[in-house]
Scaffold this active site. Structure first.
Site, PDB file in Angstrom:
ATOM      1  N   ILE A 154     -27.772  42.355 180.655  1.00 11.69           N
ATOM      2  CA  ILE A 154     -28.836  41.404 181.339  1.00 11.69           C
ATOM      3  C   ILE A 154     -28.366  40.245 180.816  1.00 11.69           C
ATOM      4  CG2 ILE A 154     -30.274  42.290 179.898  1.00 11.69           C
ATOM      5  CD1 ILE A 154     -32.803  41.860 180.924  1.00 11.69           C
ATOM      6  N   SER A 155     -28.524  39.358 181.816  1.00 10.37           N
ATOM      7  CA  SER A 155     -28.415  37.387 181.453  1.00 10.37           C
ATOM      8  C   SER A 155     -29.219  37.020 180.236  1.00 10.37           C
ATOM      9  CB  SER A 155     -28.109  37.196 182.625  1.00 10.37           C
ATOM     10  OG  SER A 155     -27.447  37.394 183.494  1.00 10.37           O
ATOM     11  N   GLN A 156     -28.388  36.211 179.812  1.00 10.16           N
ATOM     12  CA  GLN A 156     -29.489  35.049 178.465  1.00 10.16           C
ATOM     13  C   GLN A 156     -30.534  34.429 178.975  1.00 10.16           C
ATOM     14  OE1 GLN A 156     -26.341  32.346 177.434  1.00 10.16           O
ATOM     15  NE2 GLN A 156     -28.183  31.535 175.916  1.00 10.16           N
TER      16      GLN A 156
END
Ligand code: SAM
Length: 212
Positions: A58-60
């Site tokens: 899950i992206s930053q």
């Protein structure tokens, strides 16, 4: 839950240049802990990418905020996301009242995200397949966001963009990329703004990278 952690994350994002109040509200309101594995929920409001299984992340939150801000999302816009992953980015777009379409190539991640959307009552259209060719059925899109790294800006995606629409896509090597924000000016012309430097997992598919 996690109220002070959420507030701290929002402070961090605004300090780092996120100004779109709708993006900030969506990141504040969407419970990121529901999109990460249970064992990592206590880290959900840290400004870091987290593993979601199948070698994916899950992206930053800062990356999600930059990309969403670049899309210039407005209510009822039709937005296509490529790389559903956990479903968090799609949920952010849905919270901004966009009509969201999202594609994931990994069947297990697709199923998990689909179930999550159902449980959370999010009316998001999802499909399992190769998003590097877009989703022709519902085009044109006011925005297309690619959350995996592409070697090129795929023509197939440019063609599925509405006039006036934006494509946000990390382009570069498998290791590091430059974020391209492509604006479709008219039928033939596109202009691009570029922001260094990002690190995404590869976009695997016909117009992306080959599976290793
Ligand atoms: N947006 C996601 C989220 O909010 O959790 C994070 C995306 S993760 C960084 C990238 C995702 O893109 C992975 O789940 C990967 O399986 C998916 N992916 C890679 N190539 C793809 C393709 N051609 N079509 C659709 N999904 C793809």
């Amino acid at each position: 839950m996690y109220e002070s952690e959420r507030d701290n994350l929002i402070d961090e994002l605004t300090t780092q240049g996120i100004t779109d109040v709708f993006v900030i509200k969506a990141i504040h309101d969407v419970p990121r802990e529901k999109f990460v594995p249970e064992a990592l929920q206590h880290q959900a409001y840290k400004n870091i990418a987290l593993p979601i299984g199948k070698g994916q992340t899950i992206s930053q939150p800062l990356t999600v905020a930059i990309m969403t801000q670049a899309l210039e999302v407005k209510k009822d816009m039709k937005i296509l996301e490529i790389g559903t992953g956990s479903g968090y980015q799609a949920a952010i777009l849905y919270a901004m009242e966009a009509k969201v379409f999202t594609i994931e190539r990994d069947f297990d991640l697709y199923q998990e995200a689909k179930q999550r959307f159902e449980e959370m009552g999010l009316n998001i259209a999802c499909m399992c397949g190769d998003g590097s060719i877009g989703w022709n059925e519902f085009q044109p899109y006011d925005g297309i966001i690619v959350t995996a790294a592409s070697p090129v800006v795929p023509n197939s995606l440019l063609k599925q963009l509405a006039i006036g629409g934006r494509l946000v896509i990390p382009v570069g090597s498998r290791i590091t990329q430059i974020l391209h924000i492509v604006h479709r000016e008219d039928e033939e012309n596109y202009s691009t703004i570029k922001i260094p430097a990002f690190q995404f997992v590869p976009l695997i598919g016909l117009n992306g990278w080959k599976e290793e």
